[in-house]
Design an enzyme around this catalytic site. Structure first.
Site, PDB file in Angstrom:
ATOM      1  N   ASP A   1      -5.981  -5.780  -2.964  1.00  0.00           N
ATOM      2  CA  ASP A   1      -4.608  -6.269  -3.066  1.00  0.00           C
ATOM      3  C   ASP A   1      -4.507  -7.419  -4.064  1.00  0.00           C
ATOM      4  O   ASP A   1      -3.530  -7.525  -4.793  1.00  0.00           O
ATOM      5  CB  ASP A   1      -4.094  -6.693  -1.694  1.00  0.00           C
ATOM      6  CG  ASP A   1      -4.023  -5.525  -0.716  1.00  0.00           C
ATOM      7  OD1 ASP A   1      -3.949  -4.362  -1.172  1.00  0.00           O
ATOM      8  OD2 ASP A   1      -4.055  -5.771   0.501  1.00  0.00           O
TER       9      ASP A   1
ATOM     10  N   TYR B   1       1.447   1.110  14.031  1.00  0.00           N
ATOM     11  CA  TYR B   1       2.295   2.050  13.314  1.00  0.00           C
ATOM     12  C   TYR B   1       1.857   3.488  13.507  1.00  0.00           C
ATOM     13  O   TYR B   1       0.681   3.786  13.652  1.00  0.00           O
ATOM     14  CB  TYR B   1       2.406   1.704  11.832  1.00  0.00           C
ATOM     15  CG  TYR B   1       1.118   1.559  11.059  1.00  0.00           C
ATOM     16  CD1 TYR B   1       0.730   2.508  10.124  1.00  0.00           C
ATOM     17  CD2 TYR B   1       0.320   0.435  11.225  1.00  0.00           C
ATOM     18  CE1 TYR B   1      -0.428   2.356   9.390  1.00  0.00           C
ATOM     19  CE2 TYR B   1      -0.841   0.269  10.486  1.00  0.00           C
ATOM     20  CZ  TYR B   1      -1.207   1.238   9.570  1.00  0.00           C
ATOM     21  OH  TYR B   1      -2.364   1.086   8.844  1.00  0.00           O
TER      22      TYR B   1
ATOM     23  N   LYS C   1       6.014   5.869   7.957  1.00  0.00           N
ATOM     24  CA  LYS C   1       5.441   4.998   8.973  1.00  0.00           C
ATOM     25  C   LYS C   1       6.537   4.405   9.853  1.00  0.00           C
ATOM     26  O   LYS C   1       7.536   3.902   9.349  1.00  0.00           O
ATOM     27  CB  LYS C   1       4.669   3.841   8.314  1.00  0.00           C
ATOM     28  CG  LYS C   1       3.505   4.298   7.468  1.00  0.00           C
ATOM     29  CD  LYS C   1       2.869   3.128   6.743  1.00  0.00           C
ATOM     30  CE  LYS C   1       1.713   3.612   5.876  1.00  0.00           C
ATOM     31  NZ  LYS C   1       1.160   2.528   5.050  1.00  0.00           N
TER      32      LYS C   1
ATOM     33  N   HIS D   1       0.821  -1.211   0.000  1.00  0.00           N
ATOM     34  CA  HIS D   1       0.000   0.000   0.000  1.00  0.00           C
ATOM     35  C   HIS D   1       0.858   1.265   0.000  1.00  0.00           C
ATOM     36  O   HIS D   1       1.923   1.300   0.594  1.00  0.00           O
ATOM     37  CB  HIS D   1      -0.895   0.044   1.244  1.00  0.00           C
ATOM     38  CG  HIS D   1      -1.841  -1.107   1.337  1.00  0.00           C
ATOM     39  ND1 HIS D   1      -2.322  -1.557   2.542  1.00  0.00           N
ATOM     40  CD2 HIS D   1      -2.399  -1.896   0.391  1.00  0.00           C
ATOM     41  CE1 HIS D   1      -3.146  -2.579   2.331  1.00  0.00           C
ATOM     42  NE2 HIS D   1      -3.190  -2.807   1.032  1.00  0.00           N
TER      43      HIS D   1
END
Length: 192
Positions: free
Chosen positions: A167, A130, A70, A61
């Site tokens: 995905d 995250y 992140k 992503h």
């Protein structure tokens, strides 16, 4: 704090120091000034957690614009975590870094702005957390195929992962227009 270099200089693997005794252990998992000195931005605006079961693969992503740096870690279980450089003009374009993150090694990975990110759950289940440098903008997020042969990620298990539809149907990196990908520039936030 131990820092392990990766083959892409802006991707930073961190191993925070733990202090333990008969009661358990203590670890500082974020401290703005110290992390900034290690190349991790200090201006995080959002924290996320995800629970997944074994075999779930989330990613690859990215969102552009509104790119997100992140700082990722696992607080339960184990994952194989991947960052792929998709910045147009980058000397590392299409290259990837993969690391094992787990509740036992306590490692953290900083994934800079301009990198696609994904992970495969290796344990029975996992809780993945995250910090993000920008807010989630679903209208700008897209996926890149997790098994893109041009990228060539060496996932640690040969299996049919459990994937979200977006995905499973994601395009190859070569099928994404250059306008959709972020340009190469150093992550300016890491020096702010």
């Amino acid at each position: 704090m131990d820092v392990t270099p990766t083959k892409i200089p802006e991707v930073v693997l961190l191993n925070p120091q733990r202090f333990g005794d008969q009661r358990g252990w203590f670890m500082e998992s974020w401290q703005a000034e110290r992390y900034q000195q290690l190349g991790v931005p200090r201006d995080f605006v959002q924290d996320n957690q995800a629970y997944s079961q074994k075999g779930v693969l989330r990613g690859l992503h990215i969102q552009n614009p509104y790119g997100q740096g992140k700082l990722v870690q696992v607080i339960r279980g184990e994952v194989f975590d991947v960052a792929v450089d998709v910045r147009q003009g980058s000397p590392w374009f299409g290259q990837w870094v993969g690391v094992h993150l787990s509740e036992t090694n306590h490692h953290q990975l900083y994934v800079p702005v301009g990198f696609a990110h994904g992970y495969l759950v290796l344990s029975e289940d996992a809780i993945f957390t995250y910090k993000c440098t920008d807010y989630y903008h679903p209208e700008t997020q897209f996926s890149i195929r997790w098994d893109d042969p041009q990228i060539g990620i060496e996932w640690p298990e040969t299996l049919s992962p459990v994937l979200a539809e977006k995905d499973r149907n994601a395009p190859l990196l070569s099928e994404i227009s250059k306008e959709q990908l972020p340009p190469y520039q150093l992550d300016r936030q890491s020096t702010a």
